[in-house]
Design an enzyme around this catalytic site. Structure first.
Site, PDB file in Angstrom:
ATOM      1  N   ASN A  78     -37.667 -29.321  11.332  1.00 19.92           N
ATOM      2  CA  ASN A  78     -37.993 -28.324  12.418  1.00 19.92           C
ATOM      3  C   ASN A  78     -37.434 -26.931  12.179  1.00 19.92           C
ATOM      4  O   ASN A  78     -38.311 -26.115  11.714  1.00 19.92           O
ATOM      5  CB  ASN A  78     -37.159 -28.626  13.968  1.00 19.92           C
ATOM      6  CG  ASN A  78     -37.525 -27.881  14.916  1.00 19.92           C
ATOM      7  OD1 ASN A  78     -38.266 -26.924  14.796  1.00 19.92           O
ATOM      8  ND2 ASN A  78     -37.372 -28.269  16.137  1.00 19.92           N
ATOM      9  N   ASP A  79     -36.067 -26.711  12.248  1.00 18.19           N
ATOM     10  CA  ASP A  79     -35.360 -25.591  11.981  1.00 18.19           C
ATOM     11  C   ASP A  79     -35.571 -24.962  10.802  1.00 18.19           C
ATOM     12  O   ASP A  79     -35.926 -23.622  10.526  1.00 18.19           O
ATOM     13  CB  ASP A  79     -33.870 -25.719  12.286  1.00 18.19           C
ATOM     14  CG  ASP A  79     -33.393 -25.766  13.702  1.00 18.19           C
ATOM     15  OD1 ASP A  79     -34.327 -25.431  14.442  1.00 18.19           O
ATOM     16  OD2 ASP A  79     -32.403 -26.313  13.865  1.00 18.19           O
TER      17      ASP A  79
END
Lengths: 102, 464
Positions: free
Chosen positions: B393-394
Site C-alpha cells: 500500500n504505502d
C-alpha cells in the site's frame, strides 16, 4: 615499550568491521533474509565461551553456579547454530531454480 | 593444543565466516557460502573442545546439552513456514543475546576458568568488556522478545507511547554507564546483577514504541546488537573468531538498518524514537470527502490481464498475511502461457524484514531473475500494461512524490500509477500503516479488487 595484546584484538575488530561493511554491501538485496539468518547462526560462535564456562567446574564438580550458566548458554547457542544454518540452507535451496527456457 | 595453534584455527574459522557472507552476493554462490559458515563453526567448536584440557565427565554433559539445543533448532528450522521468517529471526536474536548474558555471568562468577583474574579482582579491561557484553546481550534479548511478540501478533503492533518516555530511556541509558563505572571500581556482584536487570528493562522500553511496519528496521538493529554483544564477549574471552564474527554481524545489521531507513526516507533516530503512524491520521485524511473509486471483480481483472502484453506484480506484507504467494505464482503461470511478460517489483521495505518478499516468492518457485528491486524496475512501469498490487500500500502511494505535507513525502515509491491500468487487491479502503490515504485508489486507471488476496488471485486464475 611492549604493545598490549588488547590493541591487536582491537585492530582485528576494527578491520573486521570494515570487511563486514564491504562484504555486506555486496550482498544482493534478494538475499537479505538469508543474510540475517546466517549472521544469526555465525554469531552463535559465542558457544565457544559457553563451552569454556560449562567446563569450568573443578575437582569433579560438574554443576557449579558458573558452569550451569555455561550449560544453559550451550543450549541457547546450539538452537541458534543448528536452526540458523539449516533454515538458511532451506531458504537458499529455494533460490536454486533458474529461468526455464520457453 | 597449543594456544598459538588454536588462535590460528580460530582465525581460520573467522575467515570462513567472512566467506559465508561473501557467498551471499549471488544466489549461485550462496549455498557454498553457507557451507563455509558451517565448516567455520565446526572448527571453532572442535578447537574449543581440544583446548579445554580437563576432559572431565562434564564433557559428556556438554555434548548432551549441545544435542538438546541442536535438535530443537533443527526441528524449528524444518517446521517453520517461510511467512514466519521475521518472527523466527527475532526469536533467534533473543537467544544470542541471552547466551551472551549467560557467558558474561559465568565469567564474572568464575573468572579463573577464563584466565581473567580472581573473583572480586577481575582485570579491569575484562570487566569492562564483560559488562558491555552482558548489557548489550540483555538489551538484545528483551528487545527481540518484544519484536517477536509484535510480529507474532501476540502483542499489538501498534506503538506504545507514554509521556516522558524518551526522558526515561535516556536516564536509564545514563544509569547503565554509571553502573558500569561503579562496577569497575567496586567489583560488586550486586551492581553486576542490577546492570543486567536494567539492561533487560531498557531493551523492552526501546522497542515498545516502535510500530509493526517499522519492524524491518528493528530486526536489523537487533541483528546488529547481537553482533556487538558477541564481540564484547569475544574481547573478554580474547577469542579472535568471536571478535571477527561480532564485527561482521554488527556491521551487517547496521547496514541493513540503514537500507531499511532509506527505503522509508526516515532517519534512524526517527524510527527508533517511535510512535510513527499513531498520531498522524488527523491532518489530511479525515477532512477529505469521500472520493469515488472504481471497484471490480475477478472477471474484470482477468479480462484486463488477458489483453495485456506485460504485467508487473507488486507484492507486500498483505501477500504474506494471506499466504497468497503460491496462488500468485499459479496465476502468473497462466499468464505466461498466454505469452504475457510478467515481472515482480519489490520495494526495499515490503514485508516485515529485509528480503522478506524475495524469500516468499522463492518459496513459491518464482525464479529469482524475474524479481526486481525498486531502482531496477521503476522505469518499466510506464511501459507496462497492468500493475497488480497485492498486499502492498504505502510503497505505491504517489503522494510521496507530490505532497510535501505528507508524512511519507520523499520516500522512494514504486511508480505504479504510470501503468496503463492498476489492479489493487485490498480488503477495504482503509489507509495503510502510515495512516494516510493512498491517492492511487482514486486514479482513473485504478481498479480496486476488494477481497482476500489469496481468494482473489485464485478467482482471477479461474477466469483467465
Amino acid at each position: 615499550m611492549e604493545i598490549d595484546p588488547f590493541i591487536f584484538r582491537l585492530s582485528i575488530f576494527i578491520l573486521s568491521i570494515f570487511i563486514g561493511y564491504y562484504v555486506v554491501w555486496s550482498v544482493t538485496p534478494s538475499l537479505h533474509t538469508p543474510l540475517m539468518s546466517v549472521t544469526n547462526a555465525i554469531s552463535s560462535v559465542i558457544i565457544v565461551g559457553a563451552i569454556i564456562a560449562a567446563l569450568s567446574g573443578s575437582d569433579g564438580i560438574i554443576f557449579s553456579s558458573s558452569s550451569i550458566f555455561g550449560f544453559l548458554a550451550i543450549v541457547l547457542a546450539a538452537v541458534n547454530i543448528f536452526g540458523g544454518f539449516l533454515v538458511t540452507q532451506r531458504m537458499l535451496a529455494m533460490y536454486k531454480k533458474k529461468k526455464k527456457d520457453k | 593444543m597449543s594456544a598459538n595453534l588454536s588462535a590460528i584455527l580460530y582465525l581460520i574459522s573467522g575467515v570462513l565466516f567472512i566467506l559465508a557472507l561473501r557467498g551471499l552476493s549471488s544466489p549461485e554462490t550462496s549455498r557454498q557460502g553457507n557451507l563455509f559458515g558451517i565448516i567455520g563453526m565446526l572448527i571453532a567448536v572442535t578447537v574449543t573442545f581440544l583446548s579445554v584440557s580437563n576432559f572431565s565427565s562434564g564433557f559428556i554433559y556438554v555434548l548432551i546439552f549441545l544435542a538438546i539445543g541442536g535438535s530443537i533448532g533443527a526441528f524449528i528450522a524444518y517446521r517453520i513456514p517461510m511467512t514466519a521468517m521475521p518472527e523466527l529471526v527475532a526469536g533467534f536474536h533473543s537467544l544470542v543475546g541471552l547466551a551472551a548474558v549467560f557467558v558474561a555471568i559465568s565469567a564474572f562468577i568464575n573468572p579463573e576458568a577464563f584466565g581473567l583474574g580472581t573473583p572480586r579482582n577481575i582485570k579491569l579491561a575484562s570487566l569492562i568488556e564483560m559488562a558491555i557484553g552482558a548489557a548489550v546481550g540483555a538489551i538484545t534479548f528483551s528487545g527481540s522478545i518484544i519484536a517477536f511478540l509484535k510480529l507474532q501478533g501476540i502483542m499489538s503492533g501498534a506503538p506504545i507511547t507514554f509521556k516522558g518516555q524518551h526522558v526515561l530511556n535516556a536516564l536509564i541509558l545514563i544509569l547503565i554507564v554509571v553502573l558500569t563505572f561503579y562496577l569497575c571500581s567496586t567489583q560488586s556482584a550486586n551492581l553486576f546483577w542490577i546492570l543486567i536487570a536494567v539492561s533487560f528493562l531498557i531493551g523492552f522500553l526501546i522497542i515498545i514504541p516502535i510500530g509493526g511496519a517499522d519492524m524491518p528496521v528493528v530486526i536489523s538493529m537487533l541483528n546488529s546488537y547481537s553482533g556487538w554483544a558477541a564481540a564484547g564477549i569475544g574481547f573478554t574471552l580474547e577469542n579472535t573468531a568471536l571478535i571477527i564474527t561480532g564485527a561482521l554481524v554488527g556491521s551487517s545489521g547496521a547496514i541493513l538498518s540503514y537500507i531499511m531507513c532509506k527505503g522509508m526516507n526516515r532517519s534512524f533516530f526517527n524510527v527508533i524514537l517511535g510512535g510513527f503512524g499513531a498520531t498522524e491520521q488527523s491532518s489530511s485524511s479525515q477532512n477529505k470527502e469521500q472520493r469515488p473509486v472504481k471497484s471490480g471483480n475477478a472477471d474484470d481483472a482477468a479480462f484486463l490481464m488477458k489483453n495485456a502484453s506485460s504485467v508487473i506484480i507488486v507484492p507486500g506484507y498483505g501477500m504474506a498475511v494471506a499466504q497468497a504467494q503460491h496462488a500468485l505464482r499459479e496465476m502468473v503461470d497462466t499468464l505466461k502461457k498466454n505469452d504475457i511478460k510478467v515481472s515482480y517489483a519489490i520495494h526495499p521495505v515490503a514485508g516485515r524484514m529485509p528480503g522478506h518478499m524475495n524469500v516468499l516468492l522463492a518459496e513459491a518457485n518464482v525464479p529469482y531473475d524475474e524479481v526486481f528491486e525498486l531502482e531496477e524496475i521503476n522505469n518499466d512501469f510506464a511501459n507496462a500494461d497492468v500493475a497488480f498490487v497485492i498486499g502492498a500500500n504505502d510503497v505505491t502511494n504517489p503522494v510521496a512524490k507530490t505532497d510535501p505535507q505528507s508524512p511519507i513525502y520523499g520516500m522512494p515509491v514504486l511508480d505504479v500509477e504510470k501503468c496503463k491500468s492498476v489492479l489493487f487487491v485490498k480488503r477495504s479502503l482503509s489507509p495503510g500503516y502510515a495512516g494516510i490515504d493512498n491517492d492511487l485508489f482514486y486514479k482513473e486507471n485504478t481498479l480496486m479488487l476488494f477481497a482476500d488476496a489469496k481468494k482473489m488471485t485464485e478467482d482471477i486464475t479461474k477466469n483467465l
